[in-house]
Scaffold this motif. Structure first.
Motif, PDB file in Angstrom:
ATOM      1  N   LEU A   1      20.866 -30.181  54.992  1.00  0.00           N
ATOM      2  CA  LEU A   1      20.230 -28.662  54.770  1.00  0.00           C
ATOM      3  C   LEU A   1      19.083 -28.577  55.654  1.00  0.00           C
ATOM      4  O   LEU A   1      18.619 -27.663  55.466  1.00  0.00           O
ATOM      5  CB  LEU A   1      20.223 -28.458  53.393  1.00  0.00           C
ATOM      6  N   ALA A   2      18.407 -29.870  56.321  1.00  0.00           N
ATOM      7  CA  ALA A   2      17.235 -29.662  57.046  1.00  0.00           C
ATOM      8  C   ALA A   2      17.485 -29.161  58.479  1.00  0.00           C
ATOM      9  O   ALA A   2      16.588 -29.316  59.127  1.00  0.00           O
ATOM     10  CB  ALA A   2      16.542 -30.855  56.905  1.00  0.00           C
ATOM     11  N   ALA A   3      18.753 -29.044  58.750  1.00  0.00           N
ATOM     12  CA  ALA A   3      18.875 -28.595  60.139  1.00  0.00           C
ATOM     13  C   ALA A   3      18.340 -27.388  60.841  1.00  0.00           C
ATOM     14  O   ALA A   3      17.897 -26.474  59.888  1.00  0.00           O
ATOM     15  CB  ALA A   3      20.741 -28.366  60.166  1.00  0.00           C
ATOM     16  N   ASP A   4      18.323 -27.317  61.893  1.00  0.00           N
ATOM     17  CA  ASP A   4      17.531 -25.998  62.397  1.00  0.00           C
ATOM     18  C   ASP A   4      18.311 -24.769  62.070  1.00  0.00           C
ATOM     19  O   ASP A   4      17.549 -23.814  61.633  1.00  0.00           O
ATOM     20  CB  ASP A   4      17.481 -26.147  64.093  1.00  0.00           C
ATOM     21  N   LEU A   5      19.436 -24.874  61.788  1.00  0.00           N
ATOM     22  CA  LEU A   5      20.177 -23.512  61.580  1.00  0.00           C
ATOM     23  C   LEU A   5      21.479 -23.982  60.425  1.00  0.00           C
ATOM     24  O   LEU A   5      22.250 -24.953  60.817  1.00  0.00           O
ATOM     25  CB  LEU A   5      20.994 -23.061  62.513  1.00  0.00           C
ATOM     26  N   VAL A   6      21.541 -23.552  59.460  1.00  0.00           N
ATOM     27  CA  VAL A   6      22.554 -23.769  58.420  1.00  0.00           C
ATOM     28  C   VAL A   6      23.515 -22.541  58.292  1.00  0.00           C
ATOM     29  O   VAL A   6      22.892 -21.498  58.046  1.00  0.00           O
ATOM     30  CB  VAL A   6      21.959 -24.362  57.016  1.00  0.00           C
ATOM     31  N   ILE A   7      24.908 -22.432  58.394  1.00  0.00           N
ATOM     32  CA  ILE A   7      25.481 -21.650  58.406  1.00  0.00           C
ATOM     33  C   ILE A   7      26.408 -21.514  57.403  1.00  0.00           C
ATOM     34  O   ILE A   7      27.441 -22.444  57.247  1.00  0.00           O
ATOM     35  CB  ILE A   7      26.318 -21.135  59.786  1.00  0.00           C
ATOM     36  N   SER A   8      26.389 -20.624  56.244  1.00  0.00           N
ATOM     37  CA  SER A   8      27.318 -20.747  55.225  1.00  0.00           C
ATOM     38  C   SER A   8      28.676 -19.851  55.714  1.00  0.00           C
ATOM     39  O   SER A   8      28.627 -18.781  55.480  1.00  0.00           O
ATOM     40  CB  SER A   8      26.892 -20.338  53.834  1.00  0.00           C
ATOM     41  N   ALA A   9      29.800 -20.680  55.823  1.00  0.00           N
ATOM     42  CA  ALA A   9      30.882 -19.629  56.354  1.00  0.00           C
ATOM     43  C   ALA A   9      31.796 -19.910  54.974  1.00  0.00           C
ATOM     44  O   ALA A   9      33.082 -19.777  55.329  1.00  0.00           O
ATOM     45  CB  ALA A   9      31.761 -20.488  57.518  1.00  0.00           C
ATOM     46  N   LEU A  10      31.334 -19.822  54.001  1.00  0.00           N
ATOM     47  CA  LEU A  10      31.995 -19.700  52.634  1.00  0.00           C
ATOM     48  C   LEU A  10      32.241 -18.465  52.145  1.00  0.00           C
ATOM     49  O   LEU A  10      31.444 -17.499  52.384  1.00  0.00           O
ATOM     50  CB  LEU A  10      31.461 -20.727  51.770  1.00  0.00           C
ATOM     51  N   PRO A  11      33.300 -18.147  51.130  1.00  0.00           N
ATOM     52  CA  PRO A  11      33.436 -16.931  50.509  1.00  0.00           C
ATOM     53  C   PRO A  11      32.234 -16.771  49.692  1.00  0.00           C
ATOM     54  O   PRO A  11      31.248 -17.660  49.315  1.00  0.00           O
ATOM     55  CB  PRO A  11      34.634 -17.002  49.680  1.00  0.00           C
ATOM     56  N   PRO A  12      32.044 -15.432  49.009  1.00  0.00           N
ATOM     57  CA  PRO A  12      30.767 -15.346  48.001  1.00  0.00           C
ATOM     58  C   PRO A  12      30.792 -16.060  46.860  1.00  0.00           C
ATOM     59  O   PRO A  12      31.614 -16.272  46.487  1.00  0.00           O
ATOM     60  CB  PRO A  12      31.151 -13.798  47.820  1.00  0.00           C
ATOM     61  N   ARG A  13      29.306 -16.584  46.711  1.00  0.00           N
ATOM     62  CA  ARG A  13      29.005 -17.509  45.490  1.00  0.00           C
ATOM     63  C   ARG A  13      29.441 -18.811  45.804  1.00  0.00           C
ATOM     64  O   ARG A  13      29.317 -19.658  45.039  1.00  0.00           O
ATOM     65  CB  ARG A  13      29.772 -16.782  44.369  1.00  0.00           C
ATOM     66  N   ALA A  14      30.306 -19.160  46.664  1.00  0.00           N
ATOM     67  CA  ALA A  14      30.959 -20.447  46.972  1.00  0.00           C
ATOM     68  C   ALA A  14      29.896 -21.479  47.147  1.00  0.00           C
ATOM     69  O   ALA A  14      30.041 -22.727  46.848  1.00  0.00           O
ATOM     70  CB  ALA A  14      32.154 -20.571  47.840  1.00  0.00           C
ATOM     71  N   ALA A  15      28.877 -21.050  47.917  1.00  0.00           N
ATOM     72  CA  ALA A  15      27.853 -21.933  48.229  1.00  0.00           C
ATOM     73  C   ALA A  15      26.715 -22.050  47.209  1.00  0.00           C
ATOM     74  O   ALA A  15      25.685 -22.992  47.459  1.00  0.00           O
ATOM     75  CB  ALA A  15      27.037 -21.495  49.645  1.00  0.00           C
ATOM     76  N   ASP A  16      26.526 -21.382  46.078  1.00  0.00           N
ATOM     77  CA  ASP A  16      25.448 -21.126  45.153  1.00  0.00           C
ATOM     78  C   ASP A  16      25.261 -22.509  44.358  1.00  0.00           C
ATOM     79  O   ASP A  16      24.105 -22.902  44.115  1.00  0.00           O
ATOM     80  CB  ASP A  16      25.590 -20.110  44.064  1.00  0.00           C
ATOM     81  N   ALA A  17      26.578 -23.294  44.323  1.00  0.00           N
ATOM     82  CA  ALA A  17      26.028 -24.588  43.612  1.00  0.00           C
ATOM     83  C   ALA A  17      25.434 -25.820  44.309  1.00  0.00           C
ATOM     84  O   ALA A  17      24.579 -26.411  43.866  1.00  0.00           O
ATOM     85  CB  ALA A  17      27.535 -25.299  43.432  1.00  0.00           C
ATOM     86  N   LEU A  18      25.293 -25.272  45.714  1.00  0.00           N
ATOM     87  CA  LEU A  18      24.214 -26.339  46.516  1.00  0.00           C
ATOM     88  C   LEU A  18      22.760 -25.865  46.481  1.00  0.00           C
ATOM     89  O   LEU A  18      22.070 -26.513  46.992  1.00  0.00           O
ATOM     90  CB  LEU A  18      24.871 -25.949  47.902  1.00  0.00           C
ATOM     91  N   ALA A  19      22.474 -24.625  45.943  1.00  0.00           N
ATOM     92  CA  ALA A  19      21.224 -23.889  45.935  1.00  0.00           C
ATOM     93  C   ALA A  19      20.185 -25.119  45.546  1.00  0.00           C
ATOM     94  O   ALA A  19      19.222 -25.188  45.954  1.00  0.00           O
ATOM     95  CB  ALA A  19      21.157 -22.743  45.129  1.00  0.00           C
ATOM     96  N   PRO A  20      20.299 -25.801  44.347  1.00  0.00           N
ATOM     97  CA  PRO A  20      19.289 -26.823  44.217  1.00  0.00           C
ATOM     98  C   PRO A  20      19.225 -27.825  44.956  1.00  0.00           C
ATOM     99  O   PRO A  20      17.998 -28.581  44.893  1.00  0.00           O
ATOM    100  CB  PRO A  20      19.770 -27.470  42.746  1.00  0.00           C
ATOM    101  N   LEU A  21      19.928 -28.091  46.056  1.00  0.00           N
ATOM    102  CA  LEU A  21      19.600 -28.949  46.987  1.00  0.00           C
ATOM    103  C   LEU A  21      18.661 -28.644  48.166  1.00  0.00           C
ATOM    104  O   LEU A  21      18.274 -29.584  49.088  1.00  0.00           O
ATOM    105  CB  LEU A  21      21.016 -29.338  47.474  1.00  0.00           C
ATOM    106  N   TRP A  22      18.349 -27.324  48.314  1.00  0.00           N
ATOM    107  CA  TRP A  22      17.322 -27.039  49.008  1.00  0.00           C
ATOM    108  C   TRP A  22      16.018 -27.882  49.002  1.00  0.00           C
ATOM    109  O   TRP A  22      15.359 -27.873  47.667  1.00  0.00           O
ATOM    110  CB  TRP A  22      16.880 -25.593  49.105  1.00  0.00           C
TER     111      TRP A  22
END
Length: 273
Positions: free
Chosen positions: A181-202
Protein backbone atom coordinates in the motif's frame (compact mmCIF):
# COMPACT_ATOMS: atom_id res chain seq x y z
CA UNK A 1 -36.86 7.15 -31.53
CA UNK A 2 -33.15 6.73 -30.85
CA UNK A 3 -32.35 4.32 -28.04
CA UNK A 4 -29.29 3.59 -25.93
CA UNK A 5 -28.89 1.47 -22.83
CA UNK A 6 -26.65 0.15 -20.10
CA UNK A 7 -26.29 -3.64 -20.21
CA UNK A 8 -25.12 -5.76 -17.29
CA UNK A 9 -26.18 -7.74 -14.26
CA UNK A 10 -27.05 -6.37 -11.79
CA UNK A 11 -27.84 -2.87 -13.02
CA UNK A 12 -30.19 -1.72 -10.25
CA UNK A 13 -29.03 1.64 -8.97
CA UNK A 14 -26.48 2.19 -11.76
CA UNK A 15 -25.58 5.83 -12.32
CA UNK A 16 -25.01 5.65 -16.09
CA UNK A 17 -28.65 6.43 -17.04
CA UNK A 18 -28.52 9.63 -14.99
CA UNK A 19 -25.27 10.74 -16.63
CA UNK A 20 -26.31 9.99 -20.20
CA UNK A 21 -29.75 11.54 -19.81
CA UNK A 22 -28.14 14.69 -18.43
CA UNK A 23 -25.88 14.80 -21.49
CA UNK A 24 -28.76 14.33 -23.94
CA UNK A 25 -30.75 17.07 -22.21
CA UNK A 26 -27.80 19.46 -22.41
CA UNK A 27 -27.29 18.59 -26.10
CA UNK A 28 -31.03 18.88 -26.82
CA UNK A 29 -31.22 15.30 -28.08
CA UNK A 30 -34.62 13.55 -27.64
CA UNK A 31 -32.92 10.20 -27.04
CA UNK A 32 -33.67 7.53 -24.44
CA UNK A 33 -31.26 5.65 -22.20
CA UNK A 34 -32.22 2.88 -19.81
CA UNK A 35 -30.59 0.17 -17.74
CA UNK A 36 -31.29 -3.33 -19.08
CA UNK A 37 -30.69 -6.44 -17.00
CA UNK A 38 -28.65 -8.75 -19.22
CA UNK A 39 -26.69 -11.71 -17.82
CA UNK A 40 -23.83 -13.07 -19.96
CA UNK A 41 -25.81 -15.99 -21.35
CA UNK A 42 -28.44 -13.63 -22.76
CA UNK A 43 -26.05 -11.22 -24.45
CA UNK A 44 -25.59 -13.01 -27.82
CA UNK A 45 -29.35 -13.24 -28.38
CA UNK A 46 -29.93 -9.66 -27.27
CA UNK A 47 -27.35 -8.28 -29.69
CA UNK A 48 -28.74 -10.39 -32.54
CA UNK A 49 -32.22 -8.84 -32.21
CA UNK A 50 -31.28 -5.14 -32.44
CA UNK A 51 -33.10 -2.92 -34.89
CA UNK A 52 -32.25 0.46 -36.38
CA UNK A 53 -33.56 2.45 -33.42
CA UNK A 54 -30.48 1.54 -31.39
CA UNK A 55 -27.40 3.78 -31.38
CA UNK A 56 -25.23 2.07 -28.78
CA UNK A 57 -24.67 0.62 -25.33
CA UNK A 58 -22.65 0.97 -22.18
CA UNK A 59 -21.48 -2.31 -20.63
CA UNK A 60 -20.90 -3.06 -16.99
CA UNK A 61 -19.88 -6.26 -15.26
CA UNK A 62 -19.97 -9.11 -16.04
CA UNK A 63 -20.19 -8.31 -19.77
CA UNK A 64 -17.03 -6.32 -20.50
CA UNK A 65 -15.00 -9.37 -21.49
CA UNK A 66 -17.90 -11.54 -22.66
CA UNK A 67 -18.89 -9.00 -25.32
CA UNK A 68 -15.54 -8.77 -27.12
CA UNK A 69 -15.91 -11.79 -29.47
CA UNK A 70 -19.48 -10.72 -30.31
CA UNK A 71 -18.42 -7.38 -31.80
CA UNK A 72 -17.77 -6.68 -35.48
CA UNK A 73 -14.79 -4.44 -34.80
CA UNK A 74 -12.86 -3.39 -31.71
CA UNK A 75 -10.40 -0.61 -30.99
CA UNK A 76 -6.73 -1.02 -30.14
CA UNK A 77 -7.58 -0.18 -26.53
CA UNK A 78 -10.09 -3.04 -26.33
CA UNK A 79 -7.51 -5.43 -27.77
CA UNK A 80 -4.87 -4.25 -25.31
CA UNK A 81 -7.08 -4.45 -22.23
CA UNK A 82 -9.22 -7.40 -23.32
CA UNK A 83 -12.47 -5.69 -22.34
CA UNK A 84 -15.02 -3.32 -23.87
CA UNK A 85 -17.42 -1.07 -21.98
CA UNK A 86 -18.85 0.71 -25.03
CA UNK A 87 -20.69 -0.30 -28.18
CA UNK A 88 -21.38 2.10 -31.02
CA UNK A 89 -23.96 0.77 -33.49
CA UNK A 90 -23.53 2.05 -37.05
CA UNK A 91 -26.45 2.76 -39.42
CA UNK A 92 -25.63 -0.50 -41.20
CA UNK A 93 -25.94 -2.44 -37.93
CA UNK A 94 -22.24 -3.08 -37.27
CA UNK A 95 -21.24 -3.19 -33.61
CA UNK A 96 -18.05 -1.29 -32.83
CA UNK A 97 -16.39 -1.88 -29.48
CA UNK A 98 -14.43 0.65 -27.45
CA UNK A 99 -13.07 0.90 -23.92
CA UNK A 100 -13.62 4.34 -22.40
CA UNK A 101 -12.81 3.19 -18.87
CA UNK A 102 -9.11 3.76 -19.52
CA UNK A 103 -9.77 7.31 -20.69
CA UNK A 104 -12.01 7.95 -17.68
CA UNK A 105 -9.47 6.61 -15.21
CA UNK A 106 -6.48 8.49 -16.60
CA UNK A 107 -8.49 11.70 -16.99
CA UNK A 108 -9.67 11.55 -13.37
CA UNK A 109 -6.12 10.95 -12.16
CA UNK A 110 -4.69 13.79 -14.22
CA UNK A 111 -7.38 16.15 -12.92
CA UNK A 112 -6.04 15.28 -9.47
CA UNK A 113 -2.48 16.11 -10.65
CA UNK A 114 -1.44 12.47 -10.80
CA UNK A 115 0.63 12.39 -13.98
CA UNK A 116 3.34 9.86 -13.16
CA UNK A 117 3.64 6.69 -11.10
CA UNK A 118 6.72 4.52 -10.77
CA UNK A 119 5.08 1.91 -8.54
CA UNK A 120 1.46 0.79 -8.80
CA UNK A 121 -0.60 -1.61 -6.70
CA UNK A 122 -3.95 -2.80 -8.03
CA UNK A 123 -6.54 -4.37 -5.73
CA UNK A 124 -8.69 -6.86 -7.63
CA UNK A 125 -8.22 -9.01 -10.72
CA UNK A 126 -11.23 -8.42 -12.98
CA UNK A 127 -11.81 -6.31 -16.08
CA UNK A 128 -11.40 -3.07 -14.12
CA UNK A 129 -8.05 -4.30 -12.83
CA UNK A 130 -6.90 -4.66 -16.46
CA UNK A 131 -7.90 -1.05 -17.02
CA UNK A 132 -6.04 0.00 -13.87
CA UNK A 133 -2.89 -1.74 -15.08
CA UNK A 134 -3.15 -0.01 -18.44
CA UNK A 135 -3.60 3.33 -16.67
CA UNK A 136 -0.52 2.63 -14.59
CA UNK A 137 1.43 1.92 -17.76
CA UNK A 138 0.27 5.21 -19.29
CA UNK A 139 1.59 6.98 -16.20
CA UNK A 140 5.01 5.42 -16.69
CA UNK A 141 4.87 2.33 -14.47
CA UNK A 142 6.65 -0.73 -15.87
CA UNK A 143 6.11 -3.12 -12.96
CA UNK A 144 2.88 -3.47 -10.97
CA UNK A 145 1.57 -5.59 -8.12
CA UNK A 146 -1.91 -7.10 -8.25
CA UNK A 147 -3.51 -8.05 -4.93
CA UNK A 148 -6.08 -10.78 -5.59
CA UNK A 149 -8.56 -12.39 -3.26
CA UNK A 150 -8.27 -15.49 -5.46
CA UNK A 151 -4.79 -15.68 -7.00
CA UNK A 152 -5.85 -18.57 -9.23
CA UNK A 153 -8.49 -16.45 -10.95
CA UNK A 154 -5.93 -13.68 -11.39
CA UNK A 155 -3.56 -15.84 -13.43
CA UNK A 156 -5.14 -14.65 -16.70
CA UNK A 157 -3.37 -11.32 -16.12
CA UNK A 158 -0.02 -12.99 -16.72
CA UNK A 159 1.49 -13.87 -20.09
CA UNK A 160 -0.32 -12.44 -23.13
CA UNK A 161 -2.46 -10.03 -21.09
CA UNK A 162 0.59 -8.45 -19.46
CA UNK A 163 2.37 -8.32 -22.82
CA UNK A 164 -0.55 -6.53 -24.47
CA UNK A 165 -0.69 -3.96 -21.70
CA UNK A 166 3.09 -3.65 -21.71
CA UNK A 167 3.64 -4.05 -17.99
CA UNK A 168 5.28 -6.65 -15.78
CA UNK A 169 2.80 -8.02 -13.24
CA UNK A 170 3.36 -9.71 -9.91
CA UNK A 171 0.31 -11.35 -8.30
CA UNK A 172 0.12 -11.38 -4.51
CA UNK A 173 -2.42 -12.81 -2.10
CA UNK A 174 -4.91 -10.77 -0.10
CA UNK A 175 -2.85 -11.33 3.05
CA UNK A 176 0.12 -9.52 1.47
CA UNK A 177 -1.82 -6.33 0.72
CA UNK A 178 -0.35 -4.33 3.59
CA UNK A 179 3.16 -4.68 2.17
CA UNK A 180 2.16 -2.96 -1.07
CA UNK A 181 0.00 0.00 0.00
CA UNK A 182 3.06 2.28 0.02
CA UNK A 183 3.11 2.39 -3.81
CA UNK A 184 3.02 5.72 -5.63
CA UNK A 185 -0.46 4.81 -6.83
CA UNK A 186 -2.89 2.31 -5.34
CA UNK A 187 -6.00 1.58 -7.41
CA UNK A 188 -8.85 -0.30 -5.80
CA UNK A 189 -10.70 -2.01 -8.65
CA UNK A 190 -13.02 -3.76 -6.22
CA UNK A 191 -16.79 -3.50 -5.68
CA UNK A 192 -18.11 -1.06 -3.06
CA UNK A 193 -16.94 -1.79 0.51
CA UNK A 194 -14.80 -4.76 -0.64
CA UNK A 195 -11.55 -2.97 0.20
CA UNK A 196 -12.72 -1.66 3.59
CA UNK A 197 -11.24 -4.66 5.40
CA UNK A 198 -7.80 -3.43 4.33
CA UNK A 199 -8.26 0.04 5.83
CA UNK A 200 -6.32 -0.72 9.04
CA UNK A 201 -3.27 -1.59 6.94
CA UNK A 202 -2.62 1.98 5.80
CA UNK A 203 0.52 3.51 7.29
CA UNK A 204 1.54 7.15 7.26
CA UNK A 205 2.96 8.23 3.91
CA UNK A 206 2.54 9.96 0.58
CA UNK A 207 1.08 8.63 -2.66
CA UNK A 208 -2.38 8.39 -4.18
CA UNK A 209 -5.35 6.08 -3.77
CA UNK A 210 -7.93 5.81 -6.51
CA UNK A 211 -11.02 3.92 -5.38
CA UNK A 212 -13.23 3.19 -8.40
CA UNK A 213 -16.27 2.75 -6.16
CA UNK A 214 -18.37 5.90 -5.90
CA UNK A 215 -21.26 4.94 -3.64
CA UNK A 216 -21.15 5.11 -0.68
CA UNK A 217 -18.48 7.81 -0.63
CA UNK A 218 -16.08 8.16 0.92
CA UNK A 219 -15.50 4.48 1.58
CA UNK A 220 -13.84 3.53 4.85
CA UNK A 221 -10.79 2.46 2.86
CA UNK A 222 -10.58 5.89 1.21
CA UNK A 223 -11.26 7.79 4.44
CA UNK A 224 -8.45 6.04 6.33
CA UNK A 225 -6.09 6.49 3.36
CA UNK A 226 -6.72 10.22 3.40
CA UNK A 227 -6.17 10.37 7.15
CA UNK A 228 -2.85 8.59 6.57
CA UNK A 229 -1.71 11.32 4.18
CA UNK A 230 -2.70 9.91 0.79
CA UNK A 231 -4.26 11.92 -2.01
CA UNK A 232 -7.62 10.27 -2.68
CA UNK A 233 -9.43 10.13 -6.03
CA UNK A 234 -12.97 8.75 -6.00
CA UNK A 235 -14.77 6.75 -8.63
CA UNK A 236 -17.31 9.37 -9.67
CA UNK A 237 -14.91 11.48 -11.78
CA UNK A 238 -13.78 8.34 -13.58
CA UNK A 239 -17.39 7.29 -14.21
CA UNK A 240 -18.32 10.73 -15.54
CA UNK A 241 -15.32 10.99 -17.85
CA UNK A 242 -15.78 7.52 -19.29
CA UNK A 243 -19.47 8.28 -19.87
CA UNK A 244 -18.58 11.61 -21.48
CA UNK A 245 -16.30 9.80 -23.92
CA UNK A 246 -19.16 7.40 -24.70
CA UNK A 247 -21.44 10.36 -25.42
CA UNK A 248 -18.93 11.76 -27.92
CA UNK A 249 -18.58 8.40 -29.67
CA UNK A 250 -22.30 7.60 -29.75
CA UNK A 251 -23.72 11.04 -30.54
CA UNK A 252 -20.96 12.63 -32.60
CA UNK A 253 -21.18 15.77 -30.43
CA UNK A 254 -17.87 17.02 -29.02
CA UNK A 255 -17.12 18.04 -26.38
CA UNK A 256 -19.56 16.27 -24.11
CA UNK A 257 -21.30 18.39 -21.42
CA UNK A 258 -19.09 17.13 -18.61
CA UNK A 259 -20.14 19.80 -16.12
CA UNK A 260 -23.83 18.96 -16.43
CA UNK A 261 -23.06 15.24 -16.21
CA UNK A 262 -20.97 15.70 -13.08
CA UNK A 263 -23.64 17.78 -11.36
CA UNK A 264 -26.28 15.17 -12.16
CA UNK A 265 -24.02 12.40 -10.87
CA UNK A 266 -23.25 14.22 -7.64
CA UNK A 267 -26.94 14.80 -6.94
CA UNK A 268 -27.93 11.21 -7.64
CA UNK A 269 -25.07 9.61 -5.72
CA UNK A 270 -25.22 12.12 -2.82
CA UNK A 271 -21.55 12.69 -3.56
CA UNK A 272 -20.65 15.86 -1.77
CA UNK A 273 -16.92 15.37 -1.17
Amino acid sequence: MTRLALLGSPVDGALSPVLHRAAYEALDLPWTYHAVECPPQDLPHFLSTLDGTWRGFSLTMPLKQTVVPLLDEVSETVTRIGAANTIVMTPSGRLLGENTDLYGMTQALREADVTTATTVTVLGAGATACTALAAGRELGCEQAVVIARDTGKASFLLGPAAERIGIEISIKSWTAAGQHLAADLVISALPPRAADALAPLWTRGAGTLMDVAYRPWPSRFAHVAQEAGRRVVGGLPMLVHQAARQVVLQTGHSPAPVTQMMLAGRREAHWFK
